[in-house]
Design a protein around this motif. Sequence first.
Motif, PDB file in Angstrom:
ATOM      1  N   GLN A  41      -4.811   2.204  14.997  1.00 23.30           N
ATOM      2  CA  GLN A  41      -4.652   2.664  16.377  1.00 23.30           C
ATOM      3  C   GLN A  41      -3.631   1.781  17.074  1.00 23.30           C
ATOM      4  OE1 GLN A  41      -7.876   2.294  19.451  1.00 23.30           O
ATOM      5  NE2 GLN A  41      -7.884   4.540  19.321  1.00 23.30           N
ATOM      6  N   GLY A  42      -2.746   2.418  17.819  1.00 25.22           N
ATOM      7  CA  GLY A  42      -1.730   1.682  18.553  1.00 25.22           C
ATOM      8  C   GLY A  42      -0.395   1.679  17.822  1.00 25.22           C
ATOM      9  N   GLU A  43       0.684   1.621  18.601  1.00 27.20           N
ATOM     10  CA  GLU A  43       2.028   1.665  18.042  1.00 27.20           C
ATOM     11  C   GLU A  43       2.302   0.474  17.154  1.00 27.20           C
ATOM     12  OE1 GLU A  43       5.526   3.501  17.249  1.00 27.20           O
ATOM     13  OE2 GLU A  43       3.933   4.293  18.540  1.00 27.20           O
ATOM     14  N   ALA A  44       1.806  -0.699  17.562  1.00 28.05           N
ATOM     15  CA  ALA A  44       2.077  -1.918  16.784  1.00 28.05           C
ATOM     16  C   ALA A  44       1.430  -1.861  15.405  1.00 28.05           C
ATOM     17  CB  ALA A  44       1.597  -3.148  17.548  1.00 28.05           C
ATOM     18  N   ALA A  45       0.326  -1.121  15.265  1.00 30.73           N
ATOM     19  CA  ALA A  45      -0.409  -1.098  13.996  1.00 30.73           C
ATOM     20  C   ALA A  45       0.120  -0.045  13.025  1.00 30.73           C
ATOM     21  CB  ALA A  45      -1.891  -0.837  14.269  1.00 30.73           C
ATOM     22  N   LEU A  46       0.913   0.913  13.534  1.00 29.22           N
ATOM     23  CA  LEU A  46       1.322   2.031  12.699  1.00 29.22           C
ATOM     24  C   LEU A  46       2.111   1.585  11.471  1.00 29.22           C
ATOM     25  CD1 LEU A  46       1.579   5.070  12.162  1.00 29.22           C
ATOM     26  CD2 LEU A  46       3.575   5.092  13.675  1.00 29.22           C
ATOM     27  N   SER A  47       3.149   0.793  11.685  1.00 23.89           N
ATOM     28  CA  SER A  47       4.008   0.392  10.562  1.00 23.89           C
ATOM     29  C   SER A  47       3.273  -0.482   9.551  1.00 23.89           C
ATOM     30  CB  SER A  47       5.251  -0.320  11.086  1.00 23.89           C
ATOM     31  OG  SER A  47       6.093  -0.700  10.018  1.00 23.89           O
ATOM     32  N   PRO A  48       2.582  -1.563   9.974  1.00 22.58           N
ATOM     33  CA  PRO A  48       1.875  -2.363   8.969  1.00 22.58           C
ATOM     34  C   PRO A  48       0.759  -1.600   8.257  1.00 22.58           C
ATOM     35  CG  PRO A  48       1.395  -3.155  11.194  1.00 22.58           C
ATOM     36  CD  PRO A  48       2.531  -2.200  11.318  1.00 22.58           C
ATOM     37  N   ALA A  49       0.159  -0.638   8.932  1.00 19.78           N
ATOM     38  CA  ALA A  49      -0.887   0.161   8.285  1.00 19.78           C
ATOM     39  C   ALA A  49      -0.283   1.011   7.167  1.00 19.78           C
ATOM     40  CB  ALA A  49      -1.581   1.050   9.318  1.00 19.78           C
ATOM     41  N   LEU A  50       0.878   1.614   7.448  1.00 17.87           N
ATOM     42  CA  LEU A  50       1.537   2.438   6.433  1.00 17.87           C
ATOM     43  C   LEU A  50       2.019   1.586   5.272  1.00 17.87           C
ATOM     44  CD1 LEU A  50       2.160   5.429   6.042  1.00 17.87           C
ATOM     45  CD2 LEU A  50       4.390   5.046   7.108  1.00 17.87           C
ATOM     46  N   VAL A  51       2.531   0.396   5.571  1.00 20.77           N
ATOM     47  CA  VAL A  51       2.955  -0.527   4.511  1.00 20.77           C
ATOM     48  C   VAL A  51       1.761  -0.932   3.659  1.00 20.77           C
ATOM     49  CG1 VAL A  51       3.848  -2.844   4.042  1.00 20.77           C
ATOM     50  CG2 VAL A  51       4.987  -1.386   5.727  1.00 20.77           C
ATOM     51  N   ALA A  52       0.639  -1.233   4.301  1.00 21.81           N
ATOM     52  CA  ALA A  52      -0.564  -1.634   3.556  1.00 21.81           C
ATOM     53  C   ALA A  52      -1.022  -0.520   2.628  1.00 21.81           C
ATOM     54  CB  ALA A  52      -1.676  -2.001   4.533  1.00 21.81           C
ATOM     55  N   ALA A  53      -0.953   0.740   3.097  1.00 21.28           N
ATOM     56  CA  ALA A  53      -1.358   1.869   2.255  1.00 21.28           C
ATOM     57  C   ALA A  53      -0.494   1.949   1.004  1.00 21.28           C
ATOM     58  CB  ALA A  53      -1.260   3.173   3.047  1.00 21.28           C
ATOM     59  N   GLU A  54       0.809   1.775   1.141  1.00 20.72           N
ATOM     60  CA  GLU A  54       1.709   1.840  -0.016  1.00 20.72           C
ATOM     61  C   GLU A  54       1.458   0.693  -0.987  1.00 20.72           C
ATOM     62  OE1 GLU A  54       4.107   4.344  -0.914  1.00 20.72           O
ATOM     63  OE2 GLU A  54       2.611   5.200   0.431  1.00 20.72           O
ATOM     64  N   ARG A  55       1.224  -0.517  -0.454  1.00 20.36           N
ATOM     65  CA  ARG A  55       0.980  -1.653  -1.356  1.00 20.36           C
ATOM     66  C   ARG A  55      -0.317  -1.465  -2.147  1.00 20.36           C
ATOM     67  NH1 ARG A  55       5.142  -1.882   0.643  1.00 20.36           N
ATOM     68  NH2 ARG A  55       5.384  -0.592  -1.210  1.00 20.36           N
ATOM     69  N   LEU A  56      -1.318  -0.864  -1.511  1.00 23.82           N
ATOM     70  CA  LEU A  56      -2.574  -0.614  -2.229  1.00 23.82           C
ATOM     71  C   LEU A  56      -2.388   0.451  -3.301  1.00 23.82           C
ATOM     72  CD1 LEU A  56      -5.079  -0.727   0.772  1.00 23.82           C
ATOM     73  CD2 LEU A  56      -4.725  -2.484  -0.969  1.00 23.82           C
ATOM     74  N   ARG A  57      -1.578   1.460  -3.011  1.00 29.10           N
ATOM     75  CA  ARG A  57      -1.282   2.476  -4.031  1.00 29.10           C
ATOM     76  C   ARG A  57      -0.479   1.874  -5.185  1.00 29.10           C
ATOM     77  NH1 ARG A  57       0.148   5.866   0.897  1.00 29.10           N
ATOM     78  NH2 ARG A  57      -1.744   7.066   1.331  1.00 29.10           N
ATOM     79  N   ASP A  58       0.361   0.873  -4.869  1.00 27.66           N
ATOM     80  CA  ASP A  58       1.148   0.219  -5.922  1.00 27.66           C
ATOM     81  C   ASP A  58       0.266  -0.370  -7.017  1.00 27.66           C
ATOM     82  OD1 ASP A  58       3.554   0.805  -4.723  1.00 27.66           O
ATOM     83  OD2 ASP A  58       3.797  -1.169  -3.779  1.00 27.66           O
ATOM     84  N   VAL A  59      -0.939  -0.814  -6.657  1.00 28.49           N
ATOM     85  CA  VAL A  59      -1.824  -1.443  -7.652  1.00 28.49           C
ATOM     86  C   VAL A  59      -2.844  -0.448  -8.210  1.00 28.49           C
ATOM     87  CG1 VAL A  59      -1.522  -3.747  -6.695  1.00 28.49           C
ATOM     88  CG2 VAL A  59      -3.417  -2.314  -5.863  1.00 28.49           C
ATOM     89  N   GLY A  60      -2.664   0.842  -7.897  1.00 33.73           N
ATOM     90  CA  GLY A  60      -3.487   1.864  -8.529  1.00 33.73           C
ATOM     91  C   GLY A  60      -4.666   2.357  -7.727  1.00 33.73           C
ATOM     92  N   LEU A  61      -4.808   1.932  -6.474  1.00 38.27           N
ATOM     93  CA  LEU A  61      -5.916   2.423  -5.662  1.00 38.27           C
ATOM     94  C   LEU A  61      -5.555   3.766  -5.032  1.00 38.27           C
ATOM     95  CD1 LEU A  61      -7.091  -0.847  -3.851  1.00 38.27           C
ATOM     96  CD2 LEU A  61      -7.946   0.166  -5.966  1.00 38.27           C
ATOM     97  N   ASP A  62      -6.565   4.618  -4.849  1.00 39.21           N
ATOM     98  CA  ASP A  62      -6.383   5.904  -4.175  1.00 39.21           C
ATOM     99  C   ASP A  62      -6.631   5.699  -2.686  1.00 39.21           C
ATOM    100  OD1 ASP A  62      -5.970   7.080  -6.643  1.00 39.21           O
ATOM    101  OD2 ASP A  62      -8.087   7.601  -6.892  1.00 39.21           O
ATOM    102  N   VAL A  63      -5.639   6.039  -1.878  1.00 39.68           N
ATOM    103  CA  VAL A  63      -5.669   5.695  -0.457  1.00 39.68           C
ATOM    104  C   VAL A  63      -5.379   6.926   0.395  1.00 39.68           C
ATOM    105  CG1 VAL A  63      -4.682   4.229   1.350  1.00 39.68           C
ATOM    106  CG2 VAL A  63      -4.881   3.359  -0.993  1.00 39.68           C
ATOM    107  N   ILE A  64      -6.216   7.165   1.398  1.00 41.26           N
ATOM    108  CA  ILE A  64      -5.928   8.171   2.415  1.00 41.26           C
ATOM    109  C   ILE A  64      -5.502   7.437   3.683  1.00 41.26           C
ATOM    110  CG2 ILE A  64      -6.878   9.971   3.906  1.00 41.26           C
ATOM    111  CD1 ILE A  64      -8.712  10.790   1.664  1.00 41.26           C
ATOM    112  N   PHE A  65      -4.333   7.780   4.211  1.00 41.82           N
ATOM    113  CA  PHE A  65      -3.822   7.203   5.457  1.00 41.82           C
ATOM    114  C   PHE A  65      -4.106   8.184   6.574  1.00 41.82           C
ATOM    115  CE2 PHE A  65      -0.473   6.633   8.624  1.00 41.82           C
ATOM    116  CZ  PHE A  65      -0.506   5.260   8.829  1.00 41.82           C
TER     117      PHE A  65
END
Length: 424
Positions: A325-349
């Motif tokens: 929630q919030g503009e400041a959190a949008l970018s790091p949240a999306l980055v975190a989702a991609e990094r978790l997918r990089d290691v094989g986790l299934d992630v819903i953003f």
Amino acid sequence: MNDILPADETLWTFFEQTARSMLRAYGYRQIRTPIIEHTNLFSRGIGEVTDIVEKEMYSFTDSLNGENLTLRPENTAAVVRAALEHNLLYDGPKRLWYIGPMFRHERPQRGRYRQFHQVGVEALGLAGPDADVEIILMCQRLWDDLGLTGIRLELNSLGQASERAAHRQDLIAYLEKHSAILDDDAKRRLHTNPLRVLDTKNPALQEMAKGAPRLIDYLGDASREHFDGVQRLLKANNIPFTINPRLVRGLDYYNLTVFEWVTDKLGAQGTVAGGGRYDPLIEQLGGKATPACGWAMGVERILELLREDDLVPQDEGCDVYIVHQGEAALSPALVAAERLRDVGLDVIFHCSADGKGSSFKSQLKRADASGAAFAVILGDNEVAQQQAVVKHLRSSDQQDNQVGVAFDQLTDYLIDAMVASADA
């Protein structure tokens, strides 16, 4: 025809993955053929006077070039066509498998549709009873891997062409004596495909069919030796079977061994898989005389059995749901989702339905409904502190089910938590 909806995806995937694993264990390789072929492929391969060709094919004329085309009603003829066209048999036998939609304009029944799906195998270039038995064993292994029970094997031999010709003559004479009770289908088949009369589903004709000459009694020494070999190898592998002298297949290309796997759980039409040997087909379609055998099974019918036996696997959901929630959190949240997918986790953003953002409460409800094991929560405070809140959605301890984790430790923390959860 029917839609396969997302709610059915887990069951379809379970079946397909189980089948692929079994097929790989037997050294079979996948082949994919077009769903449209020239009509004469099926009329030559299946037979002009079969029900499929006469009544069930979806055929049309291509408006651009005038070609007569058909949506494939079965795939054996298409696989053989592809093998000949691409010279697949030049270096020896081939074990091939396929999966995909077929099309027949027949009366819909439980688990049977006009667009239906089949998985099948074709063993090209293998002549002995051992090949027949191996493809039967494949079916039994698949039932075991799926957890299905109550599927019985019925077996017969159609012999060779000369043996069928002698039997056909006597069978027509027998049926003519009973012409007064034959229904329209039986009369139509009497002189074109009399074997199919014996496979009647009409109760009024079934008693008459029991007294008809049996093809198995016309087998010559070579055909009988082949059939005896099949039975001997099945017994050696502890596969129970019943010899059904009335068992025929609805396609003209079969000879020698034919079989069906049947169940009582799906009503009168209880066949879930069928096949056998079709040595004449490759030469019939223009190749050199080559032995072959195979089977096909209806996927929808097997899925019905899995539902009937309460063997539907649970959808385990995703691993992580990202809440932000919030503009400041949008970018790091999306980055975190991609990094978790990089290691094989299934992630819903989480993405907002209206573009205005959603409350943490409504997002956490969606996270819980997704089946995720963990929610990763990011807001303005978390961004300022360079950490995320990880909520253990499936924890029974409501007092200790969330923890703050630094951004640079988030991936390691969730992997460790996933491992611990799996070991628990």
